[in-house]
Design an enzyme around this catalytic site. Structure first.
Site, short mmCIF file in Angstrom:
data_model
loop_
_atom_site.label_atom_id
_atom_site.label_comp_id
_atom_site.label_asym_id
_atom_site.label_seq_id
_atom_site.Cartn_x
_atom_site.Cartn_y
_atom_site.Cartn_z
N HIS A 76 -13.98 -49.91 14.81
CA HIS A 76 -13.34 -48.76 13.69
C HIS A 76 -12.17 -48.72 12.76
O HIS A 76 -11.55 -48.15 12.34
CB HIS A 76 -14.29 -47.12 12.84
CG HIS A 76 -15.94 -47.68 12.76
ND1 HIS A 76 -16.86 -48.96 12.44
CD2 HIS A 76 -16.16 -47.19 11.81
CE1 HIS A 76 -17.63 -49.00 12.29
NE2 HIS A 76 -17.87 -47.64 11.24
N ASP A 143 -13.75 -36.24 10.28
CA ASP A 143 -14.63 -36.62 8.75
C ASP A 143 -15.86 -37.09 8.79
O ASP A 143 -16.67 -36.56 8.11
CB ASP A 143 -13.57 -37.17 8.04
CG ASP A 143 -11.97 -35.72 7.26
OD1 ASP A 143 -12.22 -35.64 8.03
OD2 ASP A 143 -11.30 -36.61 6.90
N GLU A 260 -9.08 -29.29 3.26
CA GLU A 260 -8.37 -30.89 3.59
C GLU A 260 -7.92 -30.66 2.16
O GLU A 260 -8.48 -29.93 1.37
CB GLU A 260 -8.96 -31.75 3.61
CG GLU A 260 -9.35 -31.90 5.52
CD GLU A 260 -9.89 -33.21 5.55
OE1 GLU A 260 -10.67 -33.83 4.64
OE2 GLU A 260 -10.23 -33.66 6.93
C1 LIG Z 1 -14.82 -44.64 7.67
C2 LIG Z 1 -13.74 -43.51 8.69
C3 LIG Z 1 -13.83 -42.95 8.34
C4 LIG Z 1 -12.00 -42.28 9.96
N1 LIG Z 1 -12.65 -40.78 10.20
C5 LIG Z 1 -11.57 -40.24 10.75
C6 LIG Z 1 -11.37 -38.79 10.83
O1 LIG Z 1 -12.02 -37.86 10.45
N2 LIG Z 1 -10.36 -38.70 11.14
C7 LIG Z 1 -9.25 -39.11 12.58
O2 LIG Z 1 -8.77 -39.51 13.37
N3 LIG Z 1 -9.58 -40.29 12.26
C8 LIG Z 1 -10.87 -40.94 11.77
N4 LIG Z 1 -10.27 -42.45 11.86
C9 LIG Z 1 -9.75 -43.46 12.45
C10 LIG Z 1 -10.76 -43.53 13.84
O3 LIG Z 1 -10.64 -42.08 14.38
C11 LIG Z 1 -10.03 -44.48 14.35
O4 LIG Z 1 -9.55 -45.50 14.29
C12 LIG Z 1 -11.04 -44.45 16.13
O5 LIG Z 1 -9.61 -45.08 16.91
C13 LIG Z 1 -12.48 -45.62 15.45
O6 LIG Z 1 -12.73 -44.96 16.63
P1 LIG Z 1 -13.27 -46.45 18.01
O7 LIG Z 1 -15.36 -46.04 18.44
O8 LIG Z 1 -14.66 -47.16 16.07
O9 LIG Z 1 -12.75 -46.78 18.39
P2 LIG Z 1 -12.11 -48.62 18.12
O10 LIG Z 1 -12.19 -48.80 17.10
O11 LIG Z 1 -13.50 -49.35 18.71
O12 LIG Z 1 -11.09 -48.35 19.24
C14 LIG Z 1 -10.30 -47.56 19.23
C15 LIG Z 1 -8.59 -47.90 19.80
O13 LIG Z 1 -9.37 -47.87 20.83
C16 LIG Z 1 -9.15 -47.94 22.67
N5 LIG Z 1 -10.20 -47.81 22.12
C17 LIG Z 1 -11.82 -47.40 22.80
N6 LIG Z 1 -12.93 -46.71 23.00
C18 LIG Z 1 -11.54 -46.86 24.22
C19 LIG Z 1 -11.63 -45.93 25.56
N7 LIG Z 1 -13.11 -45.12 26.08
N8 LIG Z 1 -11.08 -46.00 26.53
C20 LIG Z 1 -9.54 -46.52 26.10
N9 LIG Z 1 -9.60 -46.53 25.20
C21 LIG Z 1 -10.70 -47.15 23.90
C22 LIG Z 1 -9.61 -49.40 21.93
O14 LIG Z 1 -9.53 -50.51 22.99
C23 LIG Z 1 -8.20 -49.73 20.77
O15 LIG Z 1 -7.37 -49.85 20.98
C24 LIG Z 1 -11.64 -43.23 10.67
C25 LIG Z 1 -11.76 -44.72 10.29
C26 LIG Z 1 -13.24 -44.87 9.90
C27 LIG Z 1 -13.77 -46.46 9.82
#
Ligand SMILES: Cc1cc2nc3c(=O)[nH]c(=O)nc-3n(C[C@H](O)[C@H](O)[C@H](O)COP(=O)(O)OP(=O)(O)OC[C@H]3O[C@@H](n4cnc5c(N)ncnc54)[C@H](O)[C@@H]3O)c2cc1C
Length: 500
Positions: A76, A143, A260
């Site tokens: 994400h 969120d 917020e």
């Molecule tokens: C609809 C939506 C709402 C959101 N709301 C918020 C919010 O309220 N607050 C906020 O702070 N952010 C928010 N985000 C952003 C989100 O926190 C970041 O994009 C986060 O990285 C996504 O988590 P993911 O599990 O999909 O990680 P990924 O996109 O899969 O990974 C992100 C990064 O972290 C690394 N990574 C993943 N897992 C691990 C692990 N276990 N150990 C080490 N590195 C790892 C990956 O290699 C990559 O570099 C939101 C995003 C979306 C799409």
């Protein structure tokens, strides 16, 4: 970094857990942002244990031709941070395919108040479901809760509770991390603290987080949700800044538990899962009349035994605020209904085909002293044309709740604003929205606004050096120590070659 996988590197046990078929690879070759195209890993690894990951990373590290490894939570991210070219992508969610790894401890063992040990592959919504069964909740949330623990601890984790408890990374007691050398290390503020602080907000550069110990607190059952609309930016920002001082620790009034703020650039942006259709129409009208509006969303938590004072508490918080007369909205919600609010929006957007479209997001932390310049230059300047699709967040946070030792980067000033330009775009307009995004960055640069990107995306090393500022040397030192061959998280585009 090798572009092919050496055939003899995988111990027998894990080789069968790597998928090379087109479907599996395509599924991890894009992200929520939908901007990055043309990146494809060589294979997708589906571990069933931490030990599987240790073996994979060790194979890469010990190979004469090291290959890159990307941990992927839900993908994400918005700019390809979890999408790699070549190498292996680890589908972290496959760790949750067996039994859930969520263990709650309510005793004050190790001197901690209640906490939960969670697998980094778990979604925050899954964690919440379990903790609520014990009447507990993480102190600070997101969120949107369908994100993995590891993915958000790698970036920071910010939401409307952060003014009170800091970002999610501030509420972690302990981590298990598999470093770029394939070593599984348990770390905390006291043990292996350099790795602990490096990994928090470390963009996946130092290791793969496999477990986190998260602080909990008693969960409320109910929420008073308050929405306040403003037509004047000065009044809006002044009230937001005042409200975050009511953090319940200052001896002042007890304030909101969540705050917020939003900018409605035009009537199309007026939206909240808690507005009725009539309210949307009323707020849209005032937004059109004034060429934009601002919206504070506050929430105060309570339970049945404190319900009798809640209305008084809300009135006391609202006393002296400067919202537009007749534009105060109050709702009584369940705690879970409040926490799930963005998921409701997701369902709505999916129905209209507006969820799986490009999301050229830009998140910034802007010093309080420059927020008025930012408002003028960006909301009244770059975005003056209107027709902007998506949500715009704007709320202040206090630096006193952020530990400087973490990799997470934030401005120098005591108070800074989280700005979320959570834009969406149809593919045909993407170029135009990306140009607007660049224009915002150029405006900050030209006007010397020391904004820091949250969820940063840069391609050039000089930009990363500037981003990390005084933390850069330490960042490199930690990379040399824990991932010297630069195997991990290449999608962040920070280190492209070994440091040894
Ligand atoms: C609809 C939506 C709402 C959101 N709301 C918020 C919010 O309220 N607050 C906020 O702070 N952010 C928010 N985000 C952003 C989100 O926190 C970041 O994009 C986060 O990285 C996504 O988590 P993911 O599990 O999909 O990680 P990924 O996109 O899969 O990974 C992100 C990064 O972290 C690394 N990574 C993943 N897992 C691990 C692990 N276990 N150990 C080490 N590195 C790892 C990956 O290699 C990559 O570099 C939101 C995003 C979306 C799409």
């Amino acid at each position: 970094m090798s572009n092919s996988l050496p055939s003899d590197v995988f111990p027998l046990g894990i080789a069968t857990k790597i998928l090379f078929d087109d479907n599996a690879i395509t599924a991890v070759s894009s992200d929520f942002g939908g901007i990055i195209v043309g990146r494809r890993p060589l294979g997708v690894f589906c571990p069933s244990s931490e030990d599987d990951i240790v073996q994979l990373v060790r194979s890469a590290y010990e190979s004469p031709k090291p290959f890159s490894i990307t941990a992927r939570g839900r993908g994400h991210s918005d700019s390809g941070q979890s999408v790699s070219t070549g190498g292996i992508t680890i589908d972290m969610r496959s760790l949750a395919a067996g039994t859930q790894r969520i263990r709650i401890r309510v005793s004050s063992e190790n001197g901690y108040s209640p906490y939960v040990d969670v697998g980094a592959e778990q979604l925050w919504s899954e964690v919440m479901l379990e903790t609520l069964k014990n009447g507990l909740s993480p102190r600070t949330l997101l969120d949107y809760m369908d994100l993995t623990v590891g993915g958000t601890l790698s970036v920071g984790g910010l939401s409307g509770q952060a003014f009170r408890y800091g970002p999610q990374v501030q509420n972690v007691h302990e981590l298990d991390v598999i470093t770029g050398k394939g070593e599984l290390v348990t770390c905390s503020k006291k043990h292996n603290s350099d790795l602990f602080f490096a990994a928090l907000g470390g963009l996946g550069q130092f290791g793969i987080i496999t477990r986190a110990r998260i602080a909990l607190q008693p969960a409320p059952t109910k929420v008073k949700w308050v929405g306040l609309v403003y037509t004047d930016f000065e009044a809006f920002a002044g009230d937001e800044e005042y409200l975050i001082t009511l953090d319940g620790t200052t001896g002042k009034k007890k304030g909101f538990n969540y705050i917020e703020g939003f900018v409605f650039l035009d009537h199309n942006q007026v939206s909240s899962p808690f507005f009725s259709d009539e309210e949307v129409a009323k707020i849209s009208a005032v937004t059109s009349e004034h060429g934009g509006a601002y919206f504070i969303e506050g929430a105060i938590y309570y339970s049945d035994d404190t319900a009798f004072t809640i209305d008084q508490e809300v009135e006391s918080i609202l006393e002296g605020l400067h919202y537009t007369k007749g534009f105060k909205f109050i709702r009584e919600l369940s705690y879970t209904g409040f926490v799930d609010r963005v998921r409701c929006e997701e369902e709505k957007l999916r129905r209209f085909g507006l969820w799986d479209i490009p999301h050229p997001w830009l998140n910034l932390l802007v010093p309080k002293s420059r927020i008025h310049d930012f408002h003028e230059g960006v909301f009244k300047g770059v975005f003056k044309q209107g027709n902007t699709m998506g949500v715009i967040l704007i709320y202040p946070l206090g630096k006193n709740k952020w530990d400087e030792r973490m990799s997470l980067v934030f401005p120098e000033e005591e108070v800074f604003y989280k700005i979320g330009l959570l834009l969406s775009s149809f593919p045909v307009n993407l170029g135009c929205v990306l140009r607007q995004r660049d224009e915002v960055l150029r405006f900050c640069e030209k006007n010397k606004i020391e904004a820091k990107q949250y969820l940063p995306h840069y391609k050039k090393i000089e930009d990363w050096m500037k981003h990390f500022g005084s933390k850069w040397d330490r960042f490199v030192e930690m990379k040399k120590k824990y991932d010297p061959k630069a195997i991990l998280a290449p999608g962040q585009c920070i280190f492209s070659s070994p440091l040894v």
